[in-house]
Motif scaffolding. Sequence first.
Motif, short mmCIF file in Angstrom:
data_model
loop_
_atom_site.label_atom_id
_atom_site.label_comp_id
_atom_site.label_asym_id
_atom_site.label_seq_id
_atom_site.Cartn_x
_atom_site.Cartn_y
_atom_site.Cartn_z
N VAL A 189 103.39 95.29 50.07
CA VAL A 189 102.18 95.03 49.65
C VAL A 189 101.90 96.17 48.27
CG1 VAL A 189 99.70 95.34 50.15
CG2 VAL A 189 101.00 94.05 51.76
N HIS A 190 100.99 95.67 47.43
CA HIS A 190 100.99 96.67 46.19
C HIS A 190 99.76 97.22 46.51
CE1 HIS A 190 98.77 97.28 42.47
NE2 HIS A 190 100.00 97.57 42.14
N ILE A 191 99.78 98.57 45.92
CA ILE A 191 98.80 99.78 46.02
C ILE A 191 98.82 100.50 44.76
CG2 ILE A 191 100.18 101.46 47.22
CD1 ILE A 191 97.66 102.51 48.39
N SER A 192 97.66 100.54 44.28
CA SER A 192 97.64 101.04 42.69
C SER A 192 97.97 102.53 42.80
CB SER A 192 96.52 100.94 41.99
OG SER A 192 95.39 101.65 42.55
N ALA A 224 95.48 95.12 54.50
CA ALA A 224 95.44 94.17 53.57
C ALA A 224 96.13 92.99 54.00
CB ALA A 224 96.09 94.56 52.42
N LYS A 227 97.97 99.23 53.77
CA LYS A 227 98.79 97.87 53.46
C LYS A 227 98.80 96.89 54.73
CE LYS A 227 102.25 99.96 50.13
NZ LYS A 227 103.68 100.37 49.95
N ARG A 280 95.38 89.49 52.60
CA ARG A 280 95.58 90.08 50.82
C ARG A 280 97.02 90.66 50.82
NH1 ARG A 280 92.73 94.21 51.11
NH2 ARG A 280 91.48 94.17 52.90
N PHE A 281 97.42 90.60 49.56
CA PHE A 281 98.49 91.17 49.16
C PHE A 281 98.59 92.44 48.19
CE2 PHE A 281 99.58 86.82 50.30
CZ PHE A 281 100.72 87.03 51.26
N SER A 282 97.30 93.06 48.24
CA SER A 282 96.94 94.39 47.53
C SER A 282 96.07 94.90 48.14
CB SER A 282 96.48 93.78 46.03
OG SER A 282 96.29 95.15 45.37
N VAL A 283 96.13 96.41 48.29
CA VAL A 283 95.10 97.32 48.91
C VAL A 283 93.86 97.39 47.98
CG1 VAL A 283 94.93 99.85 49.82
CG2 VAL A 283 97.20 98.59 50.10
N ILE A 284 92.87 97.88 48.80
CA ILE A 284 91.35 97.96 48.07
C ILE A 284 90.79 99.25 48.42
CG2 ILE A 284 91.03 95.37 47.62
CD1 ILE A 284 89.27 95.16 49.89
#
Length: 325
Positions: A226-229, A277, A274, A282-286
């Motif tokens: 999972v993507h995390i910025s 998410a 992650k 979801r496939f991205s962390v908020i």
Amino acid sequence: METKELTHYKTVVAKLPRLKKEIGKVIVGQQEAIDEILIALLAGGHCLLEGVPGLAKTLMVKTMAEALEMNFKRIQFTPDLMPGDIIGTEILEEDHNTGKKFFKFNRGPIFAHVVLADEINRTPPKTQAALLEAMQEGKVTYAGTDYELPRPFLIIATQNPIEQAGTYPLPEAQLDRFLLYIKLSYPSEQEELSVLKTTTGTARPELQTVLTDQEIVDLQRLTRQVHISDELIGFINQLVRSTRPESSPSAFVRQWCDWGAGPRAGQALVLCSKARAVLNERFSVIPEDIQTLAYPILRHRIALNFRAEAENITTDQVIGELLKK
């Protein structure tokens, strides 16, 4: 990620809302605790569950295991429990054909996908250590032989916050081995009314199996992808570092804390964000993922000083102050 693999992941992730619905057939309320246990499972960690008696801790874990087609074992921790009662022991057997005797390892209840360690603080440190070693290593060593534990593998340890007489509290260094520290609260008035109505009759809901053990392993693999910025990773790093009184910019932390969370807390917060998410498809962390999970991840990794305990300051208050900033 290939198209076929992505399609498989999306199909498995789409089953998660149905999983929570199945658990909700038996467990009334406690949605936050259920989500956090599932997050620990997806992240491949273990959790410590604290709540007063009668809040359906055992039933919650057993129901989740049933809906996940994972074998479940419960260990009632007592002062006379020994490490061999958990991991297993060797017994002497005889081959009826040859007459030769040999030692055979009988596996203990730790060899299950989901293990409920009930009232872990009631057993001595030696037995606690045996459990924590299995948690960390994912295997059991007996007489020089390694025995792999099943995958997926989840330990949920419970402890009673009320009665402390005759207990052996887990040291802070061992608490750090738990990914999440989940606190169960009393149900709301409406939820408690529903419990009284649904649990005192003859009706018993039938649970459907939603996910297999292999699908759980697939979800654990997906969680790490999972993507995390970089900005959110930087925020997590600052949050964890600000819990340490010697370098914290927060006067609240410097006033009330003895020491703060280590790097493992940051790793846990990234991984569990992650997992949350994925749980929410979801496939991205908020940022909401991080803010929600900061409490169960950090509350057992911050040590308060004597003054804070005298003033009834809690680690949750410290975390709340840090999140405000």
